[in-house]
Design an enzyme around this catalytic site. Structure first.
Site, PDB file in Angstrom:
ATOM      1  N   ASP A  66      -0.284   5.046   0.798  1.00 10.03           N
ATOM      2  CA  ASP A  66      -0.687   6.061   1.937  1.00 10.03           C
ATOM      3  C   ASP A  66      -0.750   5.499   3.349  1.00 10.03           C
ATOM      4  OD1 ASP A  66      -1.218   8.420   0.117  1.00 10.03           O
ATOM      5  OD2 ASP A  66      -2.925   7.431  -0.807  1.00 10.03           O
ATOM      6  N   ASP A 120       0.785  -1.190  -0.031  1.00  9.87           N
ATOM      7  CA  ASP A 120      -0.071  -0.018  -0.020  1.00  9.87           C
ATOM      8  C   ASP A 120       0.969   1.211   0.192  1.00  9.87           C
ATOM      9  OD1 ASP A 120      -2.383   1.519   0.671  1.00  9.87           O
ATOM     10  OD2 ASP A 120      -1.448   1.853   2.461  1.00  9.87           O
TER      11      ASP A 120
END
Length: 225
Positions: free
Chosen positions: A13, A11
């Site tokens: 953010d 991922d």
């Protein structure tokens, strides 16, 4: 005989970069542009990682879908403006570069699965000099949003990796649910935007406290089967 590929899917953010302040600012501007009261910052942190329309729908569950679409577009416009400012910053979390180097030295291949747009992901990669680090880039533009397993499934397909040799690494329950639904391992990080206990309940098989612990942690998952 060559060993099977090992794929670490990240991922962005809340995992690779600390972007919460820009996301909250852009969502606040999007709400104001559509005549709405300023959203609660804690509620905005909770939806980081979702696709924009789904994020708007989560924040405004009783509103018309057309408003969710308008919020998403206003957010894109606001974030583009913020990203263009000379004082814009979305720093890498401490230890990211060293951990990526260690993983590659240990034979892992790296990928991305993010709720960001492709434009946003490319801007992040350019800003932090991460060109060539990730063999597959999965974004919200061409995939179902998290926690649907589509991004992880496509990442594994593009990389040529099997689910039992792949790990989804993220800071939200959406990442954990997505990884497990795709048949991959799920590793949570404690420095992001969802609490550790929620990551575990969503399926995280390990949660690491810092980047130094990540390479050994995800290797242990593959060794456990």
């Amino acid at each position: 005989m060559l060993a099977p590929l090992r794929l670490a899917i990240f991922d962005v953010d809340g995992t690779l970069i600390d972007s919460q302040h820009n996301i909250i600012a852009a969502m606040t501007q999007a709400f104001v542009a559509n005549g709405l009261a300023t959203p609660d910052s804690g509620a905005v942190r909770r939806i980081i990682g979702l696709s924009l329309v789904e994020a708007a729908a989560t924040l405004l569950p009783n509103q018309d879908p057309s408003l969710h679409q308008a919020i998403a577009q206003s957010y894109r416009d606001a974030f583009f403006t913020l990203r263009s400012r000379p004082d814009h910053t979305e720093p890498l979390f401490p230890g990211v570069a060293d951990a990526l180097n260690r993983l590659e030295a240990d034979g892992w291949i790296l990928g991305i699965a993010t709720g960001k747009s492709r434009r946003g992901l490319e801007a992040m990669i350019e800003r932090h000099g991460l060109h060539g680090r990730f063999v597959t880039h999965q974004t919200a533009d061409g995939n179902p949003g998290k926690p649907h397993p589509g991004m992880v499934l496509r990442a594994m397909q593009e990389a040529g990796a099997e689910p039992g040799r792949s790990v989804m690494i993220g800071d939200t329950t959406f990442d954990m649910l997505m990884g497990r639904a795709a048949g991959a391992f799920a590793a949570g990080v404690a420095w992001g935007y969802h609490p550790v206990d929620e990551l575990r309940r969503a399926g995280a098989q390990i949660v690491v406290d810092d980047w130094k612990a990540l390479p050994a942690g995800i290797s242990s998952l593959l060794e456990s089967v």
